[in-house]
Motif scaffolding. Structure first.
Motif, PDB file in Angstrom:
ATOM      1  N   VAL A 119       6.074  14.092 -10.277  1.00 35.39           N
ATOM      2  CA  VAL A 119       5.501  14.372  -8.956  1.00 35.39           C
ATOM      3  C   VAL A 119       5.923  13.302  -7.953  1.00 35.39           C
ATOM      4  O   VAL A 119       5.842  13.532  -6.734  1.00 35.39           O
ATOM      5  N   TYR A 120       6.388  12.137  -8.425  1.00 36.76           N
ATOM      6  CA  TYR A 120       6.860  11.079  -7.533  1.00 36.76           C
ATOM      7  C   TYR A 120       8.320  11.286  -7.134  1.00 36.76           C
ATOM      8  O   TYR A 120       8.829  10.583  -6.257  1.00 36.76           O
ATOM      9  N   VAL A 125       9.203   3.588  -4.146  1.00 30.26           N
ATOM     10  CA  VAL A 125       8.263   2.512  -4.485  1.00 30.26           C
ATOM     11  C   VAL A 125       8.330   2.285  -5.990  1.00 30.26           C
ATOM     12  O   VAL A 125       8.367   3.241  -6.762  1.00 30.26           O
ATOM     13  N   ASN A 126       8.362   1.032  -6.404  1.00 36.68           N
ATOM     14  CA  ASN A 126       8.421   0.726  -7.830  1.00 36.68           C
ATOM     15  C   ASN A 126       7.602  -0.531  -8.128  1.00 36.68           C
ATOM     16  O   ASN A 126       7.823  -1.556  -7.489  1.00 36.68           O
ATOM     17  N   PRO A 127       6.626  -0.462  -9.071  1.00 36.62           N
ATOM     18  CA  PRO A 127       6.208   0.708  -9.851  1.00 36.62           C
ATOM     19  C   PRO A 127       5.490   1.731  -8.976  1.00 36.62           C
ATOM     20  O   PRO A 127       5.182   1.456  -7.807  1.00 36.62           O
ATOM     21  N   GLN A 128       5.220   2.904  -9.552  1.00 36.63           N
ATOM     22  CA  GLN A 128       4.617   3.986  -8.783  1.00 36.63           C
ATOM     23  C   GLN A 128       3.101   4.022  -8.996  1.00 36.63           C
ATOM     24  O   GLN A 128       2.642   4.313 -10.100  1.00 36.63           O
ATOM     25  N   PRO A 129       2.313   3.724  -7.951  1.00 33.83           N
ATOM     26  CA  PRO A 129       0.857   3.893  -8.043  1.00 33.83           C
ATOM     27  C   PRO A 129       0.482   5.340  -7.747  1.00 33.83           C
ATOM     28  O   PRO A 129       1.266   6.083  -7.135  1.00 33.83           O
ATOM     29  N   GLU A 130      -0.698   5.730  -8.152  1.00 39.14           N
ATOM     30  CA  GLU A 130      -1.143   7.102  -7.932  1.00 39.14           C
ATOM     31  C   GLU A 130      -1.258   7.436  -6.448  1.00 39.14           C
ATOM     32  O   GLU A 130      -1.202   8.615  -6.066  1.00 39.14           O
ATOM     33  N   SER A 131      -1.416   6.421  -5.604  1.00 33.77           N
ATOM     34  CA  SER A 131      -1.555   6.657  -4.168  1.00 33.77           C
ATOM     35  C   SER A 131      -0.221   6.958  -3.492  1.00 33.77           C
ATOM     36  O   SER A 131      -0.197   7.366  -2.329  1.00 33.77           O
ATOM     37  N   GLN A 237     -12.191  -0.066  -5.558  1.00 33.29           N
ATOM     38  CA  GLN A 237     -10.989  -0.374  -4.803  1.00 33.29           C
ATOM     39  C   GLN A 237      -9.903   0.614  -5.156  1.00 33.29           C
ATOM     40  O   GLN A 237      -9.875   1.168  -6.241  1.00 33.29           O
ATOM     41  N   ARG A 238      -8.984   0.811  -4.213  1.00 33.94           N
ATOM     42  CA  ARG A 238      -7.869   1.702  -4.475  1.00 33.94           C
ATOM     43  C   ARG A 238      -6.614   1.137  -3.827  1.00 33.94           C
ATOM     44  O   ARG A 238      -6.681   0.189  -3.050  1.00 33.94           O
ATOM     45  N   PRO A 259      -5.975  11.593  -9.848  1.00 38.05           N
ATOM     46  CA  PRO A 259      -4.899  11.470 -10.834  1.00 38.05           C
ATOM     47  C   PRO A 259      -4.818  10.062 -11.411  1.00 38.05           C
ATOM     48  O   PRO A 259      -5.065   9.069 -10.715  1.00 38.05           O
ATOM     49  N   ILE A 260      -4.459   9.982 -12.686  1.00 39.83           N
ATOM     50  CA  ILE A 260      -4.348   8.697 -13.378  1.00 39.83           C
ATOM     51  C   ILE A 260      -3.013   8.637 -14.111  1.00 39.83           C
ATOM     52  O   ILE A 260      -2.681   9.525 -14.892  1.00 39.83           O
TER      53      ILE A 260
END
Length: 334
Positions: A119-120, A125-131, A237-238, A259-260
């Motif tokens: 989905v990314y 961006v690396n690493p890929q956060p869920e946001s 926090q996010r 999502p996680i």
């Protein structure tokens, strides 16, 4: 619990069947063997807490009796598979997800969607956060899988928000281990099979693109932790789209319904993985470099801070150890 697993005869689905049976639960496994294999669940046939239904999840779906949870894992999942079955991939992401969500609503069952790091897209961006919202080409050959999963996530969150359904979404990064198909076209299985057969290892592009690999036992442990987690669990926090932490005042708490990511944050180049496989197999074989497929991601590495905070999860199996176990599996099946 009584749990329905769609795609339960696949690589990941069959390991989840095993893990749930071992924990004392009842499992209903549904699969049409599009990419799943009967051999993966043969040892469970006849078990008093296991039942199997051969069925296409995109069709009208009915399961007799109560269900406590539904885990939607049906889908082609390797580039080779979804490039050969593009329409089936889109249908199981859209129609299959709709059918299973409707069943979960009817049964008042918890729903867990198997999504993906795809989905990314080719991430910036690396690493890929869920946001991170991703960098996806929706009309590329790979787009059928990317967009099928992105739609499935949107449908799952719509059912959560509109119907109040208890939903979970796991974004699965590259996973490997026993029961991978020898010809599934994935990096680890390709390299191991080619090395064991004394053939050149096929690397697409120059091999400097990166991947991270999680052993299947670690992934299953994380998925079940997500399935069993309390519905009201959240963290205060996010991360924003760039991966930086924001304060609670700037955004709502992250919940178990968001999502996680699950995967191993250890990042290696494809060349490095090839060299490691050759070393562990104990063979000498050259690398056959071929053109990089369209929209193949240059980097792939999970940000797993959310999984650590919400689930207390992180991978335990070292890549070298997991590769040894996987190599031994392929020695037996080839």
């Amino acid at each position: 619990m009584r749990v329905l697993i769609t795609g339960g005869a696949g690589f990941l689905g069959s390991h989840l069947c095993d893990a749930l049976i071992e924990r004392g639960h009842q499992v209903v496994c549904l699969d049409n063997f599009c990419t799943g294999r009967p051999d993966n669940i043969a040892h469970l046939m006849g078990h008093e807490r296991f039942s199997f239904i051969k069925y296409n999840v995109c069709d009208y779906l009915h399961i007799d009796g109560p269900l406590d949870a539904i885990m939607h894992f049906a889908s082609p999942a390797s580039p080779q598979d979804y490039l050969e079955m593009p329409i089936a991939t889109l249908k199981v992401g859209a129609l299959g997800t709709h059918k299973t969500l409707g069943l979960a609503k009817a049964k008042n069952a918890r729903f867990l969607l198997a999504s993906t790091s795809e989905v990314y897209g080719d991430p910036l961006v690396n690493p890929q956060p869920e946001s991170y919202w991703g960098n996806v080409n929706p009309i590329s050959p790979r787009g059928v899988y990317d967009e099928a999963k992105r739609f499935a996530e949107a449908m799952t969150m719509a059912y959560h928000r509109y119907h109040g359904l208890d939903t979970r979404i796991v974004r699965i990064f590259n996973t490997y281990g026993p029961r991978m198909r020898p010809n599934d076209g994935r990096v680890v299985s390709n390299f191991i099979v080619q090395a064991l057969q004394g053939k050149p290892l096929t690397v697409f592009g120059d091999g400097t693109q990166t991947r991270s690999f999680c052993y299947v036992d670690d992934l299953v442990r994380g998925i079940l932790a997500l399935l069993m987690a309390d519905s009201d669990k959240s963290i205060e926090q996010r991360t924003d789209r760039a991966g930086f932490l924001t304060t609670p005042k700037e955004s709502p708490p992250e919940s178990i319904h968001d999502p996680i990511n699950l995967g191993n944050p250890r990042e290696l180049t494809v060349n490095g993985i090839a060299e490691l496989v050759v070393q562990l197999v104990g063979t000498k074989t050259p690398i056959d470099y071929r053109p990089l497929p369209a929209d193949d991601p240059r980097v792939r590495r999970p940000d797993i801070r959310r999984a650590k905070a919400l689930l207390g999860w992180e991978p335990r199996v070292d890549l070298e150890d997991g590769l040894r176990r996987t190599i031994e599996y392929f020695r037996k099946v080839l």
